[in-house]
Structures are given as structure tokens and as C-alpha cells.
Write a protein that holds these residues in place. Sequence first.
Motif, PDB file in Angstrom:
ATOM      1  N   PHE A 166       0.835  -1.207   0.000  1.00  0.00           N
ATOM      2  CA  PHE A 166       0.000   0.000   0.000  1.00  0.00           C
ATOM      3  C   PHE A 166       0.871   1.258   0.000  1.00  0.00           C
ATOM      4  O   PHE A 166       0.628   2.198  -0.763  1.00  0.00           O
ATOM      5  CB  PHE A 166      -0.932   0.012   1.217  1.00  0.00           C
ATOM      6  CG  PHE A 166      -1.942  -1.105   1.221  1.00  0.00           C
ATOM      7  CD1 PHE A 166      -2.446  -1.608   0.029  1.00  0.00           C
ATOM      8  CD2 PHE A 166      -2.376  -1.667   2.407  1.00  0.00           C
ATOM      9  CE1 PHE A 166      -3.369  -2.637   0.023  1.00  0.00           C
ATOM     10  CE2 PHE A 166      -3.302  -2.694   2.409  1.00  0.00           C
ATOM     11  CZ  PHE A 166      -3.806  -3.183   1.214  1.00  0.00           C
ATOM     12  N   ARG A 167       1.920   1.279   0.864  1.00  0.00           N
ATOM     13  CA  ARG A 167       2.771   2.475   0.963  1.00  0.00           C
ATOM     14  C   ARG A 167       3.560   2.696  -0.333  1.00  0.00           C
ATOM     15  O   ARG A 167       3.709   3.822  -0.791  1.00  0.00           O
ATOM     16  CB  ARG A 167       3.729   2.337   2.150  1.00  0.00           C
ATOM     17  CG  ARG A 167       3.025   2.414   3.513  1.00  0.00           C
ATOM     18  CD  ARG A 167       4.021   2.558   4.652  1.00  0.00           C
ATOM     19  NE  ARG A 167       3.340   2.696   5.923  1.00  0.00           N
ATOM     20  CZ  ARG A 167       3.225   1.724   6.821  1.00  0.00           C
ATOM     21  NH1 ARG A 167       3.777   0.537   6.577  1.00  0.00           N
ATOM     22  NH2 ARG A 167       2.580   1.922   7.948  1.00  0.00           N
TER      23      ARG A 167
ATOM     24  N   ILE B 189      -6.930   7.120   1.591  1.00  0.00           N
ATOM     25  CA  ILE B 189      -5.903   6.926   2.621  1.00  0.00           C
ATOM     26  C   ILE B 189      -5.307   8.288   2.959  1.00  0.00           C
ATOM     27  O   ILE B 189      -4.710   8.950   2.101  1.00  0.00           O
ATOM     28  CB  ILE B 189      -4.785   5.987   2.148  1.00  0.00           C
ATOM     29  CG1 ILE B 189      -5.364   4.651   1.660  1.00  0.00           C
ATOM     30  CG2 ILE B 189      -3.779   5.736   3.273  1.00  0.00           C
ATOM     31  CD1 ILE B 189      -4.312   3.706   1.107  1.00  0.00           C
ATOM     32  N   SER B 190      -5.444   8.720   4.206  1.00  0.00           N
ATOM     33  CA  SER B 190      -4.839   9.971   4.642  1.00  0.00           C
ATOM     34  C   SER B 190      -3.366   9.749   4.951  1.00  0.00           C
ATOM     35  O   SER B 190      -2.921   8.606   5.158  1.00  0.00           O
ATOM     36  CB  SER B 190      -5.552  10.498   5.888  1.00  0.00           C
ATOM     37  OG  SER B 190      -5.327   9.633   6.986  1.00  0.00           O
TER      38      SER B 190
ATOM     39  N   VAL C 274      -2.831   7.923   8.271  1.00  0.00           N
ATOM     40  CA  VAL C 274      -2.984   6.463   8.216  1.00  0.00           C
ATOM     41  C   VAL C 274      -1.792   5.839   7.509  1.00  0.00           C
ATOM     42  O   VAL C 274      -1.282   4.792   7.916  1.00  0.00           O
ATOM     43  CB  VAL C 274      -4.301   6.094   7.507  1.00  0.00           C
ATOM     44  CG1 VAL C 274      -4.382   4.588   7.276  1.00  0.00           C
ATOM     45  CG2 VAL C 274      -5.492   6.564   8.314  1.00  0.00           C
ATOM     46  N   LEU C 275      -1.328   6.499   6.432  1.00  0.00           N
ATOM     47  CA  LEU C 275      -0.210   5.969   5.654  1.00  0.00           C
ATOM     48  C   LEU C 275       1.061   5.885   6.503  1.00  0.00           C
ATOM     49  O   LEU C 275       1.864   4.961   6.354  1.00  0.00           O
ATOM     50  CB  LEU C 275       0.033   6.841   4.428  1.00  0.00           C
ATOM     51  CG  LEU C 275       0.886   6.256   3.308  1.00  0.00           C
ATOM     52  CD1 LEU C 275       0.262   5.005   2.738  1.00  0.00           C
ATOM     53  CD2 LEU C 275       1.096   7.286   2.205  1.00  0.00           C
TER      54      LEU C 275
ATOM     55  N   LEU D  92      -3.218   0.485   8.846  1.00  0.00           N
ATOM     56  CA  LEU D  92      -3.219   0.746   7.409  1.00  0.00           C
ATOM     57  C   LEU D  92      -3.867  -0.403   6.651  1.00  0.00           C
ATOM     58  O   LEU D  92      -4.724  -0.195   5.784  1.00  0.00           O
ATOM     59  CB  LEU D  92      -1.789   0.969   6.915  1.00  0.00           C
ATOM     60  CG  LEU D  92      -1.600   1.087   5.393  1.00  0.00           C
ATOM     61  CD1 LEU D  92      -2.374   2.279   4.844  1.00  0.00           C
ATOM     62  CD2 LEU D  92      -0.109   1.200   5.049  1.00  0.00           C
TER      63      LEU D  92
ATOM     64  N   THR E 192      -7.634  -0.627   7.320  1.00  0.00           N
ATOM     65  CA  THR E 192      -8.363   0.468   6.666  1.00  0.00           C
ATOM     66  C   THR E 192      -8.572   0.186   5.185  1.00  0.00           C
ATOM     67  O   THR E 192      -9.683   0.309   4.662  1.00  0.00           O
ATOM     68  CB  THR E 192      -7.595   1.794   6.828  1.00  0.00           C
ATOM     69  OG1 THR E 192      -7.475   2.098   8.228  1.00  0.00           O
ATOM     70  CG2 THR E 192      -8.312   2.936   6.136  1.00  0.00           C
ATOM     71  N   VAL E 193      -7.505  -0.209   4.489  1.00  0.00           N
ATOM     72  CA  VAL E 193      -7.600  -0.441   3.048  1.00  0.00           C
ATOM     73  C   VAL E 193      -8.385  -1.711   2.754  1.00  0.00           C
ATOM     74  O   VAL E 193      -9.260  -1.730   1.875  1.00  0.00           O
ATOM     75  CB  VAL E 193      -6.193  -0.510   2.413  1.00  0.00           C
ATOM     76  CG1 VAL E 193      -6.293  -0.790   0.920  1.00  0.00           C
ATOM     77  CG2 VAL E 193      -5.440   0.791   2.649  1.00  0.00           C
TER      78      VAL E 193
ATOM     79  N   ARG F 113      -2.856   4.165  -7.956  1.00  0.00           N
ATOM     80  CA  ARG F 113      -3.135   5.255  -7.022  1.00  0.00           C
ATOM     81  C   ARG F 113      -3.754   6.419  -7.772  1.00  0.00           C
ATOM     82  O   ARG F 113      -3.572   6.586  -8.973  1.00  0.00           O
ATOM     83  CB  ARG F 113      -1.858   5.714  -6.317  1.00  0.00           C
ATOM     84  CG  ARG F 113      -0.781   6.179  -7.255  1.00  0.00           C
ATOM     85  CD  ARG F 113       0.447   6.671  -6.541  1.00  0.00           C
ATOM     86  NE  ARG F 113       0.348   8.079  -6.214  1.00  0.00           N
ATOM     87  CZ  ARG F 113       1.388   8.861  -5.966  1.00  0.00           C
ATOM     88  NH1 ARG F 113       2.605   8.360  -5.999  1.00  0.00           N
ATOM     89  NH2 ARG F 113       1.242  10.118  -5.666  1.00  0.00           N
TER      90      ARG F 113
ATOM     91  N   ASP G 270      -6.058   8.004  -3.040  1.00  0.00           N
ATOM     92  CA  ASP G 270      -6.827   6.770  -3.051  1.00  0.00           C
ATOM     93  C   ASP G 270      -5.961   5.607  -3.511  1.00  0.00           C
ATOM     94  O   ASP G 270      -5.181   5.741  -4.460  1.00  0.00           O
ATOM     95  CB  ASP G 270      -8.025   6.876  -4.000  1.00  0.00           C
ATOM     96  CG  ASP G 270      -9.050   7.901  -3.537  1.00  0.00           C
ATOM     97  OD1 ASP G 270      -9.265   7.979  -2.318  1.00  0.00           O
ATOM     98  OD2 ASP G 270      -9.615   8.606  -4.385  1.00  0.00           O
TER      99      ASP G 270
END
Length: 391
Positions: A102-103, A212-213, A216-217, A224, A227-228, A355, A365
Motif C-alpha cells: 500500500f505504501r 488513505i490519509s 494512516v499511511l 493501514l 483500513t484499506v 493510485r 486513493d
Amino acid sequence: MNLYQLKNSLTTVGAELKRVEEEIANTAGDPNIDISNIENLERQKINLKKRFDILKNQHDSLEQEQEQEIKARANQNGASQVKGMDSPDPKQRKIAAKAELFRATMRGREVSEEVKAQLGGVKAVLGDNGDSGGEKLLPTTMTTELLHEPFVKNPLRGHSTFTNEINLELPKISFQLDDDEFIGDTETAKELKSTGDIVKFGRNKFKVFAPISETVLRGTDTNLVQTVDRALESGLAAKEKKVAFATTPKKGEEHMSFYSAEIKTVEGSTKLKAIKAAIADLHEDYRANAKVAITYAEYMDIVEDLANGNATLFNAQPEQILGKPAIFCDAAVDPIVGDFSYSHFNYDLPVTYERDKNVRTGIEDFVLTAYIDHQIKLKSAFRIVKVNDTP
């Protein structure tokens, strides 16, 4: 002396050593040249060889030290980027790998092979993937979880069939006999004659956006990932439910809705009578495994009417009230009665991710792209329930 200087000196001495060796070979074969000249060349060769060996040892030692330093830095960087991947707990390693995916996606960097391997690798694309272009494929473990594990928010999961196959084609009935007249249900026979005995699944592209704020990231891996995952799972489930119970389906998605004009409607003076009439109207092959998709509010209205002040009925199982098990779904504006094994959702092509940034809010997003089709393999296996308002 650094490694670069050592390489230059080694090259210079090596070239001189080679020249002397060649001169010795040429001189030794000429009887007119004094032997003292050859002896002098031999001494030069011995000296140059010693110099060459000393320089080579220094060069190899320094080169090995530098290689070890590079490997150590690479390992340190890898550990810092994928923190938690060295955990002895497989669950924690998986969470760390998901968080890194995700990151990396949100920051526009490549996902490491270590992360992909932890998440099951990436399947090769076996079909036409022109629409997905340069998008990245979702690792196989995540695809399996998103598409095949039951989600609470889609009531049809566990009742309908779900697959993830490319260019899927299936027979509408699971067996055949040598007698062409073996189908006892005339509606089914007519349907097979008019539509064929094979159902072909298509591709209907849609996207799920998981905002994703930055907080959170930059937060914990667990938060994380939760959330995703929650956003993606909810999005997929919502799409499945939406296409299956759409009263006004989008163009091209009409065949996916139970409220298609091709499914027979059964009416009754009350909702309960209409449901029982629809169950009775099904052929016995479908009736045996039939269920009732109904809103919880409508079901409670039926129970309340039957109870007439008797609280014991509120504890009864839906099957005792309706005659068949219930699937509670708020999207079922008119109850659907039928064998839901003939309701089949298929995800075609590998799921991809990318993204996207909302320039107005600044929130980024994580975007999942999937291709879905819902086929009602036999419409004769279902009935739509309506109340007949005529006196």
C-alpha cells in the motif's frame, strides 16, 4: 591507495610484465644476443611479478571489503523499508507485506520481490489484458482474500457461486442424459432451447477507491492494512449486491439483475402467501434447495402479522415462517425465491491496483480495478414475489 588507483597500477604493472615475458621469449631464440641480456630480462620479470602479486592482493582485499559494505547497506535498507517482514509470526509478516504494498503504491515506488513473494507472487495474465495496460497486478493471496472469502456486507456470499476465471464458459445444467426429453421442467426446457445450454461470462469493468490519509499511511501496519482491506472488501461486496438487485440496471448490466423481465413473477394477496406460491411454483429440482432473499423489515412485518401478539413466533427460525431459509438483504425490494446456486458471480482478468489523488481534498486513493459479471444461469430457477393489490 583507493580501489581505483589500485586498478590503474595493476593494469600498468601487468602490461609491463607481459611485455617483458614476450621479449624474453623472442630474445632466447636468437643466438646472436648475449646471455647477460636475457638474464637481465629474467630479473625484471621476477621483480614485476612480485609487484603484480602485491598489488593484486591489495586490490582483491579492498574490493571484497567494499562488496560486503554494499550488501550490509542493502540489507539494512531492506529491513527498514519492510519492517516486520522478519517476524517469526506469519500473520505479522503478511500484514507487513500488505502495508508495504500500500505504501509503495501511494508513494509511487516499485514493490519489492520480497513483498510479492510473501503475498503469494503475481499470476501471469492468461487472457486479453488490453484494458489494464500498465497497471499493476494484485498479488495472488490478496486477490483470493478479496474475491473468495465471505463478506458480511454481501448477503449472497455463501449462497451464490463465486469464481475468478478468465473467459469463463459453463453449462447451464450440471448433467445430461441420453434421452433429450429428460428435463421435467418445461420452463427450463424452453429456456435452454431459446438461449442455449452454455452461459458465457463477460467483463464489466469497475473501480473501488480506498481513501488513505497521510496519517494512516504513516501509522501502524495493522491500522493501514485494516483500513484499506475494509474499504476494498466493502466496495466489492457493494458492487456485487448492486448489480444483482438493481431495479434499473445500467446499460449492459441488465442481465445481471434478478429483476429482469425474463424472470417469472408470482403474486399473492399477502407477502407470505405470495412467497409460498412462488416456492410452490418452482420445479421440484429447484424447490429442494430454494431460499428466499427478502428485506429484514418485510420479514419482521410477516412475523408480526402472524404473531398477533404472541411473542413466541419472534424466536422462530425464518424457515419455519417462510417455508424456506431466508437471505436478508435490504436491496431485495421484492423478495426473490429460488435456487441461488444458479446465481454465479465471476471476476474475469487479474485484479489490478494503482493510485489516484483527489486534488480538492488532498486525500490519495488506493484504487482497485476489477472485472465482474453476474449470470443467472437458469432464470427458471427463480421467481420474483409481488403482492397482488387487486381485491
